[in-house]
Design an enzyme around this catalytic site. Structure first.
Site, PDB file in Angstrom:
ATOM      1  N   VAL A   1       0.701  -1.066   0.041  1.00  0.00           N
ATOM      2  CA  VAL A   1      -0.043   0.022  -0.077  1.00  0.00           C
ATOM      3  C   VAL A   1       0.929   1.155  -0.009  1.00  0.00           C
ATOM      4  O   VAL A   1       0.346   2.345  -0.169  1.00  0.00           O
ATOM      5  CB  VAL A   1      -0.882   0.372   1.233  1.00  0.00           C
ATOM      6  CG1 VAL A   1      -1.751  -1.317   1.150  1.00  0.00           C
ATOM      7  CG2 VAL A   1      -0.145  -0.043   2.447  1.00  0.00           C
TER       8      VAL A   1
ATOM      9  N   TYR B   1       0.002   5.922  15.797  1.00  0.00           N
ATOM     10  CA  TYR B   1      -1.040   5.053  15.423  1.00  0.00           C
ATOM     11  C   TYR B   1      -2.209   5.807  15.713  1.00  0.00           C
ATOM     12  O   TYR B   1      -3.326   6.084  14.921  1.00  0.00           O
ATOM     13  CB  TYR B   1      -0.916   3.882  16.306  1.00  0.00           C
ATOM     14  CG  TYR B   1      -2.173   2.865  15.853  1.00  0.00           C
ATOM     15  CD1 TYR B   1      -1.781   1.903  15.098  1.00  0.00           C
ATOM     16  CD2 TYR B   1      -3.360   2.898  16.497  1.00  0.00           C
ATOM     17  CE1 TYR B   1      -2.683   0.897  14.721  1.00  0.00           C
ATOM     18  CE2 TYR B   1      -4.303   2.013  16.119  1.00  0.00           C
ATOM     19  CZ  TYR B   1      -3.927   1.029  15.281  1.00  0.00           C
ATOM     20  OH  TYR B   1      -4.751  -0.179  14.912  1.00  0.00           O
TER      21      TYR B   1
ATOM     22  N   ASP C   1      -0.806  -9.992  15.455  1.00  0.00           N
ATOM     23  CA  ASP C   1       0.458  -9.721  15.517  1.00  0.00           C
ATOM     24  C   ASP C   1       0.821  -8.401  16.070  1.00  0.00           C
ATOM     25  O   ASP C   1       1.809  -8.053  16.891  1.00  0.00           O
ATOM     26  CB  ASP C   1       1.206  -9.903  14.182  1.00  0.00           C
ATOM     27  CG  ASP C   1       1.512 -11.383  13.821  1.00  0.00           C
ATOM     28  OD1 ASP C   1       1.104 -12.271  14.506  1.00  0.00           O
ATOM     29  OD2 ASP C   1       1.637 -11.466  12.834  1.00  0.00           O
ATOM     30  N   ILE C   2      -0.050  -7.350  15.753  1.00  0.00           N
ATOM     31  CA  ILE C   2      -0.049  -5.923  15.996  1.00  0.00           C
ATOM     32  C   ILE C   2      -0.047  -5.652  17.401  1.00  0.00           C
ATOM     33  O   ILE C   2       0.624  -4.716  18.179  1.00  0.00           O
ATOM     34  CB  ILE C   2      -0.824  -5.023  15.236  1.00  0.00           C
ATOM     35  CG1 ILE C   2      -0.297  -3.814  14.958  1.00  0.00           C
ATOM     36  CG2 ILE C   2      -2.311  -4.990  15.828  1.00  0.00           C
ATOM     37  CD1 ILE C   2      -1.159  -2.857  13.949  1.00  0.00           C
TER      38      ILE C   2
END
Length: 634
Positions: free
Chosen positions: A77, A240, A274-275
């Site tokens: 992306v 984030y 996983d994050i």
């Protein structure tokens, strides 16, 4: 029918009643589960993944579940050419796109290996832990860096935006085009503490993409300068939160601009992925279900909205009172900083370790002697300070330094605070028979600073050998440890170096004006020139020409070494503006080096060092602190 509702020219025929979906980041976790659930609902799914092999394996996994209408396509992306190839494939294969699920994301932080569980903790670890405990564990294993923050914005916001821009004609060719941007409660504006920022990002009638770009550039500049929190940006997991807030705002801009589409944001919940290092409360199936509910909303329903675990929220500001991406408010969680203290087994060093640990810092206490270092750690643990570990370090031994660097890289992946405390006097100590072999503090009662220093001079003997060893330990030891640990400090969001210096390192002790001016010329002085000056000092020392050449007098090697440390600190501060590099003079302290003749206790001296180590973010760099207060190098 509107031309944009017809199949694009050249498309391979596909049943008109079959919807086509693209899922970014679809090879694992929530993304893979979204693909499975969409395919189970009769949607033709294009599963995209950064890694072609992993994408193909994910499709095979779904085919084994009898879900045959899934194909894989590579997608990065952050790569315009990769996005264009996928758009061309969709145009040729389907001629339209009905559902776009923008799921690909990164955390925007660095994550270290948990020493107990390895790189990914198993679910068993979290049994019995509530949301707060899980989150504290997660935050304790993550840290923010500028590079990670920048990557977070590039992937989470700009990646989402660029994919949408490329696929917009395909979505407009659908009779019911939908975009679902996987967001987070961390993207809600209540995490912004600057009311102007909050209001601007919520002013959807006037906010533009261009202004969003400006705000994100502003965030990165503030982040790099260490002033993000001071400017009112979100705190922990800042990149984030900012990226997801931007995704939310962009979704609302698109919904306003393209009323023919359904553009919504979906927060899946705190999911084991996983994050989150698998610390979540929901399974990927449960999280994906919350995304699917938004993707499969009845035709003509809401657009420009935020859905939390499948339910529409009334506001992009407050949202629900407690649940967020990780299911818990981070404001109550302590940020676990990692510190290394050299020469930490006694005196000032041991007390610095104690005070840092008492302030919530994880401390790596280093010492040349393993037995003494381990005993020092045990002493601190008996005081209830369990977050202290020992590692052997000889600052004059390159292999010992390298072993410590490798340990830190494996165990923590970063270093937030380096306190270079290890030092020697650079002289031989001679016993004064009137005091006995090892004087104690009481014997200096009634003496002022000058009398005590005079006693030190009288009971010290400088030799070429001790002078050389003094430079090797006090300057080159500090320099080599700093060089080896620099990449780890740069991996920290707020890396700090505190070089324990001395009032004896001030340039007033140099009697040569040329030497004084050269060592004070921080804009032009180089490490190479420092090496030349130290070689010159040793040659003059060996030749008995110190006085004639204007070098310091008594305790000459110690004074020159500490002056060199001060100069090196200023060079480092200039070269690495993202770090805080400062010198701290603890005062004249009762230690082995001063033969307990000092005026301050180790606790008092260490406190003057810790004050510098724990300065607020964005504080001074390249400065000299004398007994806790900023002062001159002269």
């Amino acid at each position: 029918m509107d031309d944009r509702r017809t199949l694009m020219e050249g498309a391979i025929p596909h049943p008109c009643n079959t919807r086509v979906a693209v899922v970014t980041g679809g090879n694992r976790g929530i993304g893979l589960e979204v693909c499975r659930q969409l395919a189970s609902n009769g949607v033709a799914v294009v599963l995209t993944a950064l890694d072609e092999k992993m994408g193909a394996e994910a499709v095979e996994e779904l085919e084994e579940l009898a879900l045959s209408d899934v194909v894989s396509h590579q997608l990065d992306v952050t790569d315009a050419s990769s996005i264009a190839r996928l758009a061309d494939f969709l145009k040729t294969r389907f001629g339209k796109l009905d559902i776009l699920v923008n799921n690909a994301a990164v955390s925007g932080v660095m994550c270290s290996q948990d020493p107990v569980d390895g790189p990914v903790a198993s679910g068993e670890k979290f049994k019995g832990m509530d949301r707060g405990e899980r989150l504290e564990w997660l935050w304790g294993n993550c840290w923010e860096t500028y590079d990670a923050a920048k990557e977070g914005l590039q992937t989470n916001y700009y990646g989402t935006k660029h994919v949408i821009e490329a696929f917009l004609p395909l979505l407009q060719a659908s009779s019911d085009g939908r975009i679902v941007n996987v967001s987070s409660d961390f993207g809600l504006l209540r995490h912004f503490r600057n009311e102007e920022l909050k209001q601007e990002m919520n002013d959807i009638d006037n906010l533009t993409e261009e202004r969003l770009d400006e705000l994100l550039d502003m965030f990165l500049k503030d982040f790099e300068a260490g002033v993000a929190e001071a400017r009112g940006w979100p705190a922990e997991f800042a990149a984030y939160k900012v990226a997801k807030a931007a995704v939310n705002a962009y979704s609302r801009i698109l919904a306003r601009r393209h009323p023919e589409l359904r553009v919504n944001c979906a927060h899946p919940g705190y999911v084991k992925t996983d994050i989150t290092l698998h610390s979540g409360l929901l399974t990927p199936e449960e999280g994906a279900s919350n995304v699917l509910k938004v993707a499969m909303l009845p035709e003509g329903r809401v657009t420009g909205a935020f859905f939390e675990e499948g339910k529409e929220l009334l506001s992009f500001i407050a949202g629900a009172p407690v649940v967020n991406m990780l299911g818990y408010s981070l404001r109550s969680v302590r940020c676990h900083r990692i510190a290394v203290v050299t020469g930490g087994n006694k005196g000032i060093g041991l007390e610095v370790c104690r005070q840092l640990a008492a302030s919530g810092v994880t401390v790596v206490l280093t010492a040349r002697d393993e037995t003494r270092g381990a005993a020092a750690v045990e002493k601190l643990r008996e005081q209830g300070l369990s977050d202290v570990i020992f590692h052997q370090l000889e600052v004059t031994d390159a292999s010992s330094i390298a072993r410590l660097a490798e340990f830190l890289k494996t165990r923590f992946g970063r270093l937030d605070i380096l306190v270079n405390n290890a030092a020697i006097s650079g002289v031989e100590l001679v016993d004064d028979p009137s005091f006995g072999p090892k004087p104690v503090g009481e014997q200096f009662n009634g003496m002022d600073w000058h009398q005590r220093i005079g006693w030190m001079y009288k009971n010290s003997r400088e030799t070429y050998s001790t002078a050389k060893e003094g430079l090797r330990t006090n300057y080159y030891g500090t320099k080599h440890v700093t060089e080896a640990l620099l990449p780890l400090l740069q991996s920290s969001y707020d890396g700090r170096i505190v070089n324990v210096s001395s009032g004896f390192g001030l340039l007033r002790y140099f009697r040569s004006e040329e030497l004084k001016q050269e060592l004070n010329d921080a804009d032009n002085l180089t490490e190479e020139r420092l090496d030349e000056l130290l070689d010159m000092f040793l040659k003059d020392f060996g030749a008995g020409a110190l006085d004639a050449r204007g070098w310091p007098g008594e305790l000459a090697s110690y004074k020159v070494a500490k002056a060199a440390v001060n100069a090196y600190s200023r060079i480092m501060a200039r070269r690495h503006p993202r770090l805080r590099v400062n010198c701290a003079h603890p005062g004249y302290v009762k230690t082995d080096m001063t033969r307990n003749s000092g005026l301050l206790t180790p606790e008092e001296g260490a406190n003057n060092v810790v004050k510098v180590a724990l300065l607020p973010a964005g504080g001074p760099t390249g400065a000299f602190f004398a007994i806790g207060k900023e002062a001159s190098f002269l």
